[in-house]
Scaffold this motif. Structure first.
Motif, PDB file in Angstrom:
ATOM      1  N   ASN A 479       0.834  -1.195   0.000  1.00 40.01           N
ATOM      2  CA  ASN A 479       0.000   0.000   0.000  1.00 40.01           C
ATOM      3  C   ASN A 479       0.872   1.250   0.000  1.00 40.01           C
ATOM      4  O   ASN A 479       2.110   1.176  -0.012  1.00 40.01           O
ATOM      5  CB  ASN A 479      -0.979  -0.005   1.182  1.00 40.01           C
ATOM      6  CG  ASN A 479      -0.266  -0.010   2.527  1.00 40.01           C
ATOM      7  OD1 ASN A 479       0.859   0.456   2.651  1.00 40.01           O
ATOM      8  ND2 ASN A 479      -0.926  -0.545   3.544  1.00 40.01           N
ATOM      9  N   LEU A 480       0.244   2.404   0.037  1.00 39.91           N
ATOM     10  CA  LEU A 480       0.980   3.663  -0.077  1.00 39.91           C
ATOM     11  C   LEU A 480       2.001   3.820   1.042  1.00 39.91           C
ATOM     12  O   LEU A 480       3.140   4.240   0.807  1.00 39.91           O
ATOM     13  CB  LEU A 480      -0.009   4.840  -0.073  1.00 39.91           C
ATOM     14  CG  LEU A 480       0.592   6.240  -0.179  1.00 39.91           C
ATOM     15  CD1 LEU A 480       1.395   6.394  -1.454  1.00 39.91           C
ATOM     16  CD2 LEU A 480      -0.518   7.299  -0.127  1.00 39.91           C
ATOM     17  N   TRP A 481       1.625   3.484   2.255  1.00 36.79           N
ATOM     18  CA  TRP A 481       2.550   3.644   3.375  1.00 36.79           C
ATOM     19  C   TRP A 481       3.703   2.647   3.282  1.00 36.79           C
ATOM     20  O   TRP A 481       4.855   3.000   3.563  1.00 36.79           O
ATOM     21  CB  TRP A 481       1.807   3.503   4.693  1.00 36.79           C
ATOM     22  CG  TRP A 481       2.692   3.748   5.886  1.00 36.79           C
ATOM     23  CD1 TRP A 481       3.134   2.823   6.783  1.00 36.79           C
ATOM     24  CD2 TRP A 481       3.263   4.991   6.291  1.00 36.79           C
ATOM     25  NE1 TRP A 481       3.947   3.422   7.717  1.00 36.79           N
ATOM     26  CE2 TRP A 481       4.043   4.750   7.442  1.00 36.79           C
ATOM     27  CE3 TRP A 481       3.198   6.297   5.783  1.00 36.79           C
ATOM     28  CZ2 TRP A 481       4.742   5.756   8.099  1.00 36.79           C
ATOM     29  CZ3 TRP A 481       3.905   7.306   6.446  1.00 36.79           C
ATOM     30  CH2 TRP A 481       4.658   7.029   7.584  1.00 36.79           C
ATOM     31  N   ASN A 482       3.426   1.402   2.886  1.00 34.72           N
ATOM     32  CA  ASN A 482       4.498   0.413   2.708  1.00 34.72           C
ATOM     33  C   ASN A 482       5.535   0.908   1.706  1.00 34.72           C
ATOM     34  O   ASN A 482       6.744   0.851   1.963  1.00 34.72           O
ATOM     35  CB  ASN A 482       3.931  -0.917   2.213  1.00 34.72           C
ATOM     36  CG  ASN A 482       3.011  -1.600   3.201  1.00 34.72           C
ATOM     37  OD1 ASN A 482       2.026  -2.215   2.804  1.00 34.72           O
ATOM     38  ND2 ASN A 482       3.311  -1.503   4.487  1.00 34.72           N
ATOM     39  N   VAL A 483       5.058   1.368   0.552  1.00 34.59           N
ATOM     40  CA  VAL A 483       5.968   1.851  -0.492  1.00 34.59           C
ATOM     41  C   VAL A 483       6.769   3.050   0.009  1.00 34.59           C
ATOM     42  O   VAL A 483       7.980   3.152  -0.224  1.00 34.59           O
ATOM     43  CB  VAL A 483       5.171   2.205  -1.766  1.00 34.59           C
ATOM     44  CG1 VAL A 483       6.071   2.891  -2.797  1.00 34.59           C
ATOM     45  CG2 VAL A 483       4.537   0.957  -2.374  1.00 34.59           C
TER      46      VAL A 483
END
Length: 677
Positions: A479-483
Motif C-alpha cells: 500500500n501507499l505507506w508500505n511503499v
C-alpha cells in the motif's frame, strides 16, 4: 490501534497498524536512537538487526533523547516503521559488501553571510552582490510581491551587515535597491488578488474565479469512494501572501500520530483558471530558469510567513564518474544517452529498469520491499555496466526483486541525491513544525519547482512508477505507506552517508514526505499560475528596459527615422522590412493568425470570443485538414503553443480560454505543433 486528534488546521493525524502490539506505558517518551551494533545483546544475534533495533527501541528503559520532541518522533511506534529500518539495514549491508561505492558528500561549514550571498546568487540577484546594474536583476525585482520583496530585503540586509562587520568593501544600501527613504521601507511590489491560494476567504471579500466548466479541474487525492476531506487549491495568489494566520508550532501532544490509512490524506482539487493549467514541460527552458528563481524567493517568503527557518545544506560537489551507468551524474548520463536517442529526458538505464518492473513486476508480492539476492544484484550490476550500451544484456534473466534492487541502487548511487541535497532539511523541517497537509504540500510544490531539469524529469518518472505499484496493492500487498517506508531511506539516506541520530529520528517524517510526493504528484508537476504571471511581468520589464536602452542609441534612432519615412511612402520599395503578423495593422482586435507547419493548411485567421478554447482551434484545424493530413503529423498529439511576446514558449492547456491568453500576450505568435515529450 487508532489514536487521533484534530489540530488547528482541521487535519486529522492518526497512526494505525493492524499488527501493532499493545503500547507499553511510557512508550510516548521513547525516541528513535542510533544504536550501534555493539550494544545488541549476544542472545539476540539470531534476529535480523532491524528487528533487534525495533525491540530495543520499544524497551521503556531506553535512555531519553537529548533532542526536542518532533512531529515524526511522536507519530509512530517502532514496530510500525519496521520496513523502514529493514531497508536501512539492507542499504548498509550493500555498502559494506562492496557492491556500492561509499563516496561521501562532505558538508562545509558556512561563514557568516555566505549563505545569504549564495541565496542571492541562486535567485538570480548576484548583481546585488557585484553592484552591477543588470537588466535581469532589475526585471526580477520589479515583479516581486510584498512578502517576496521582504524576503529578499531580509537576506540582503543580513549580507550587507556581515560585510560591514568584516570591513571588506562598501556595499549598496538596501534602500537604494528597493527605492525606500527610511528604515521602515514601503515596497513597490506587484499587487495580489484578494483570494488566498490556500482557500482561506478573508472577511468581506468575494472570490475572483472566472467561471469554468464543472469538470475543468485537476482532481488529485484518493480513489473515488474513499472517505476523505476535500479541499480546493488555487494557484492565482502566491502561497506566502495567502498566509493570514501564523500556524502554531508548539510541541506536539504525546498521542498525536500520523494516520497511515490512505483516507487520512485530504483530497485536493485544483480548479482551472481561464488560462488552464501548465505543466513543467510546457514552458521553455529559459522561462523555467526564471520559475526556479521565483520559486526559491517564494519558498523563502513562505517559510518566513510561517515562522519556520528555511534550513539549507552546503555540500561539496561530488564529481562522480564520467561514463558507465551507476554513480554517474544525471546530466552526464543524459548527455551520453542523447547521443543515441536525441531529446531523451530520463536516463535509458532508468527507463529500462522501470519498464522491466512495469511489465512483469507490478503484481509481484512484496515488490520493492522483499530484497533480491545480494550476489545476483552485484553480478547484474557489473554485467549491465559492460553490456547495456552494446544491447547484449539479457533482461529475461533478471528477476523482479533483483530489478527492484538495481532500481534502488541506481537512485542511491547518484553523486547528488535525486531530491537535491541543498534543501533536503527544508523537506523535513516544515513537516515537523507544521501539521496542516495543505501547507506541507505547498512547500513541497515549490521545492519541486527548484529541482534541476534532469532531477525533475527522473523524479517524475520514478513517482509515476510508484503510483502504479500502489495501484496494484490488491496483488502485490504494497500500500501507499508500505511503499513510502521502503523508498524513503533510498531517497533521503543518500550515497555513502551514514544517518545521524536526528535523521534517524525523522524516519516517519521522510516516509510521510514520500507519501505526499506519490499521492499528490499530479499537483506537484503543475506550475503555479502566479509564478507564470510573474515570469510574464519579468519578460515585459526586460523588454521595456531594452527598448529604453535602444532609444538612447543615436545610430538606432537614425535607422528608425529612415524606416519610418520609408513606411510613409505610398509604394513600398523592394527590400523593405516586413513586420511579423502580430505587428501588422490589418489584423483586427480579437483575431489571431494560427500557424500549423505540419498541416496542409498552414495558417488560418480565427476570430476569438469569450468562449473560444485552445481545443476549439485544434478541432477546427483538424477538420480542415482531416482528408489531407501530412504523414509527418499522423500519430502525433498536436498542441497549440503561445510563442514570443512576454513568454518564451508555452504549450497551452486545451481548456485555456484563448481571448484571455491573447489579452495577456497580444504580441505572441500562435503555432500548432507536437507537444514536447
Amino acid at each position: 490501534m487508532t489514536m487521533e486528534m484534530k489540530d488547528s488546521g482541521s487535519v486529522v493525524l492518526t497512526a494505525y497498524h493492524p499488527h501493532s502490539p499493545a503500547r507499553i506505558p511510557g512508550m510516548e517518551q521513547t525516541f528513535v536512537q542510533d544504536i550501534p551494533p555493539s550494544h545488541s545483546p549476544t542472545s539476540r544475534k539470531s534476529l535480523p538487526r532491524c528487528r533487534r533495533i525495533n525491540r530495543m527501541l520499544s524497551n521503556e528503559s531506553a535512555p531519553p533523547s537529548a533532542f526536542s520532541r518532533s512531529n515524526s518522533q511522536a507519530s509512530m511506534d517502532s514496530t510500525s516503521m519496521e520496513d523502514f529500518w529493514c531497508e536501512v539495514e539492507s542499504i548498509k549491508e550493500s555498502s559494506e559488501d562492496g557492491s556500492e561505492e561509499a563516496t561521501l558528500l562532505e558538508f562545509k561549514p558556512a561563514d557568516e553571510g555566505e549563505l545569504e550571498a549564495e541565496w542571492l546568487q541562486d535567485v538570480g540577484l548576484s548583481t546585488l552582490i557585484s553592484g552591477a546594474e543588470e537588466e535581469d536583476g532589475q526585471a526580477l525585482l520589479s515583479t516581486l510581491t510584498r512578502t517576496q520583496a521582504a524576503a529578499v530585503q531580509k537576506r540582503y540586509n543580513t549580507y550587507t551587515q556581515t560585510l560591514r562587520k568584516k570591513n571588506k568593501h562598501t556595499v549598496r544600501d538596501v534602500r537604494d535597491i528597493f527605492g525606500t527613504s527610511d528604515s521602515s521601507p514601503t515596497f513597490e511590489t506587484v499587487p495580489v488578488s484578494p483570494v488566498p491560494s490556500n482557500g482561506i476567504q478573508l472577511p468581506g471579500q468575494k472570490p475572483v474565479w472566472k467561471s469554468v466548466s464543472s469538470n475543468s479541474c485537476l482532481d488529485c487525492g484518493l480513489d473515488k469512494g474513499s472517505p476523505s476531506v476535500t479541499e480546493e487549491l488555487s494557484y492565482e495568489v502566491s502561497f506566502s501572501e495567502s498566509i493570514t494566520v501564523l500556524p502554531k508550532t508548539q510541541e506536539w501532544p504525546k498521542n498525536q500520530r500520523f494516520k497511515k490509512e490512505d483516507s487520512a490524506l485530504p483530497k485536493f482539487i485544483v480548479r482551472k483558471s481561464r488560462f488552464g493549467l501548465t505543466e513543467v514541460g510546457d514552458l521553455s527552458p529559459e522561462d523555467m530558469k526564471k520559475i526556479r528563481y521565483l520559486s526559491l524567493i517564494e519558498l523563502t517568503a513562505f517559510y518566513d510567513a510561517l515562522g519556520v527557518e528555511l534550513k539549507r545544506n552546503r555540500a561539496e560537489r561530488v564529481r562522480g564518474r564520467e561514463n558507465g551507468l551507476f554513480g554517474v551524474p544525471l546530466t552526464v548520463l543524459l548527455e551520453n544517452d542523447q547521443k543515441k536517442v536525441p531529446g531523451i529526458k530520463v536516463p535509458l538505464i532508468f527507463q529500462k529498469l522501470l519498464l522491466k518492473l512495469e511489465e512483469t513486476g507490478l503484481e509481484t508480492e512484496g515488490i520493492l520491499r522483499v530484497p533480491g539476492s545480494a550476489s545476483r544484484v552485484k553480478n547484474l550490476h557489473q554485467e549491465l555496466e559492460a553490456k547495456f550500451y552494446e544491447e547484449t544484456f539479457d533482461w529475461d534473466q533478471v528477476r523482479n526483486n533483483d530489478a527492484a534492487g538495481l532500481l534502488k541502487m541506481f537512485i542511491r548511487e547518484l553523486p547528488s541525491p535525486l531530491f537535491t541535497v541543498e534543501y533536503l532539511p527544508a523537506f523535513i523541517t516544515l513537516v515537523e513544525k507544521i501539521s496542516k497537509i495543505k501547507l506541507q504540500l505547498q512547500a513541497l510544490h515549490l521545492l519541486i519547482m527548484l529541482l534541476p531539469e534532469a532531477n525533475r524529469d527522473t523524479a517524475k518518472a520514478f513517482l509515476q512508477f510508484l503510483k502504479k505499484v500502489v495501484a496494484n496493492e490488491g496483488k502485490n500487498k504494497m500500500n501507499l505507506w508500505n511503499v513510502s517506508m521502503i523508498v524513503a531511506p533510498n531517497l533521503f539516506i543518500y550515497k555513502g552517508k551514514r544517518a545521524n541520530q536526528q535523521e534517524m529520528q525523522a524516519a516517519a517524517t521522510t516516509a510521510h514526505i514520500v507519501r505526499l510526493l506519490i499521492r499528490y504528484q499530479d499537483i506537484l508537476w503543475t506550475v503555479p499560475s502566479f509564478l507564470i504571471s510573474q515570469v510574464r511581468k519579468m519578460n515585459e520589464a526586460a523588454m521595456n528596459n531594452s527598448k529604453r536602452q535602444l532609444m538612447f542609441d543615436k545610430g538606432v534612432r537614425k535607422l528608425l527615422r529612415r524606416k519610418t519615412m520609408e513606411r510613409e511612402r505610398p509604394e513600398r520599395p523592394e527590400g523593405a522590412v516586413t513586420f511579423p503578423p502580430y505587428l501588422q495593422s490589418d489584423i483586427p482586435e480579437g483575431v489571431i493568425r494560427v500557424y500549423a507547419p505540419l498541416h496542409s493548411k498552414v495558417s488560418m485567421a480565427i476570430q476569438l470570443n469569450s468562449q473560444t478554447k485552445a481545443k476549439d482551434i485544434l478541432a477546427r484545424f483538424h477538420c480542415e485538414n482531416s482528408r489531407s493530413s501530412s504523414q509527418n503529423m499522423r500519430g502525433q498529439i498536436q498542441s497549440l503553443h503561445e510563442i514570443g511576446g512576454n513568454i518564451g514558449q508555452h504549450c497551452l492547456d486545451p481548456d485555456a480560454y484563448m481571448l484571455d491568453v491573447y489579452r495577456a500576450n497580444p504580441q505572441a505568435e500562435w503555432v500548432i505543433k507536437p507537444k514536447a515529450s
